[in-house]
Write a protein that holds these residues in place. Structure first.
Motif, PDB file in Angstrom:
ATOM      1  N   GLY A  75       0.808  -1.211   0.000  1.00 27.95           N
ATOM      2  CA  GLY A  75       0.000   0.000   0.000  1.00 27.95           C
ATOM      3  C   GLY A  75       0.843   1.264   0.000  1.00 27.95           C
ATOM      4  O   GLY A  75       0.530   2.230  -0.695  1.00 27.95           O
ATOM      5  N   LYS A  92       3.803   1.620  -1.228  1.00 30.34           N
ATOM      6  CA  LYS A  92       4.437   1.755  -2.548  1.00 30.34           C
ATOM      7  C   LYS A  92       3.412   1.930  -3.664  1.00 30.34           C
ATOM      8  O   LYS A  92       3.781   2.014  -4.833  1.00 30.34           O
ATOM      9  N   ARG A  93       2.137   1.941  -3.297  1.00 31.10           N
ATOM     10  CA  ARG A  93       1.038   2.114  -4.268  1.00 31.10           C
ATOM     11  C   ARG A  93       1.034   1.003  -5.322  1.00 31.10           C
ATOM     12  O   ARG A  93       0.715   1.224  -6.485  1.00 31.10           O
ATOM     13  N   ARG A 105      -0.616  -2.231  -6.791  1.00 26.16           N
ATOM     14  CA  ARG A 105      -1.937  -2.879  -6.774  1.00 26.16           C
ATOM     15  C   ARG A 105      -1.766  -4.390  -6.905  1.00 26.16           C
ATOM     16  O   ARG A 105      -1.030  -4.867  -7.754  1.00 26.16           O
ATOM     17  N   TYR A 115       8.477  -4.879  -2.127  1.00 27.36           N
ATOM     18  CA  TYR A 115       7.862  -3.874  -2.977  1.00 27.36           C
ATOM     19  C   TYR A 115       7.877  -4.241  -4.454  1.00 27.36           C
ATOM     20  O   TYR A 115       7.272  -3.561  -5.255  1.00 27.36           O
ATOM     21  N   VAL A 153      -3.018  -3.292   2.922  1.00 28.05           N
ATOM     22  CA  VAL A 153      -2.899  -2.548   1.658  1.00 28.05           C
ATOM     23  C   VAL A 153      -3.663  -1.229   1.753  1.00 28.05           C
ATOM     24  O   VAL A 153      -3.149  -0.168   1.376  1.00 28.05           O
ATOM     25  N   ILE A 154      -4.867  -1.292   2.282  1.00 25.69           N
ATOM     26  CA  ILE A 154      -5.682  -0.076   2.392  1.00 25.69           C
ATOM     27  C   ILE A 154      -5.020   0.922   3.339  1.00 25.69           C
ATOM     28  O   ILE A 154      -4.878   2.107   3.021  1.00 25.69           O
ATOM     29  N   HIS A 166      -1.945   2.448   1.868  1.00 23.49           N
ATOM     30  CA  HIS A 166      -2.261   3.387   0.787  1.00 23.49           C
ATOM     31  C   HIS A 166      -2.665   4.761   1.331  1.00 23.49           C
ATOM     32  O   HIS A 166      -2.337   5.787   0.728  1.00 23.49           O
ATOM     33  N   VAL A 167      -3.364   4.788   2.448  1.00 24.96           N
ATOM     34  CA  VAL A 167      -3.867   6.061   2.959  1.00 24.96           C
ATOM     35  C   VAL A 167      -2.923   6.721   3.961  1.00 24.96           C
ATOM     36  O   VAL A 167      -3.102   7.891   4.285  1.00 24.96           O
TER      37      VAL A 167
END
Length: 170
Positions: free
Chosen positions: A25, A27-28, A30, A89, A137-138, A141-142
């Protein structure tokens, strides 16, 4: 009390999944949900197999020896986590990540089998691993605080070490 122990062990096994999901997350990167489900299913199957082996071996080994062996194994896992770092990553390491996560699962499966815990541990761990990975992951990401990442990688090592130490002094 047994079900509480199983639940806590499943939560501990899922810490790696959360940490790895968190790294993805941050490292963005998907990851398809189907791959996360596959990782959780493989983890659950490995726990089930190692529990079966642990239960078979546990019938021939005294309980005090199995407690000592599982404690030493958990401490060994703690040092493994501390000194070996895999570059999570990179997408090409998804297979390696699955193997890395399951090193712990093998140890916990053996330990659960040694202590004759319910086989409910395997599917419960798989489900919690799935949710922990997705939540990681969520959350990764935030989050905007990347310093958390530095400290989060030490958490499984510390928990494995203290659980192993408790097994040895029990």
């Amino acid at each position: 009390m047994t079900y509480l122990t199983i639940f806590l062990m499943a939560l501990l096994v899922s810490l790696d999944a959360f940490a790895i999901g968190f790294l993805f997350g941050l490292k963005r990167i998907r990851i398809p949900l189907s791959l996360i489900i596959m990782i959780a299913c493989i983890s659950s199957a490995i726990i089930f197999i190692s529990m079966t082996i642990g239960r078979l071996v546990g019938d021939f080994i005294p309980t005090t020896l199995t407690d000592t062996l599982s404690g030493l194994f958990l401490i060994g896992l703690a040092f493994y986590h501390l000194f070996f770092e895999i570059p999570f990553y990179r997408k090409s390491f998804l297979f390696v990540i699955t193997l890395f996560m399951n090193i712990d699962n093998i140890g916990y499966g053996f330990q659960a089998g040694f202590q004759n815990h319910s086989f409910l541990f395997a599917p419960l761990s798989g489900m919690i691993i799935l949710f922990a990975f997705v939540f990681g992951v969520i959350y990764g990401h935030v989050t905007t605080n990347r310093i958390i990442l530095h400290y989060l990688r030490f958490l499984p090592s510390l928990l494995f070490f203290f659980l192993g130490l408790l097994k040895l002094i029990k």
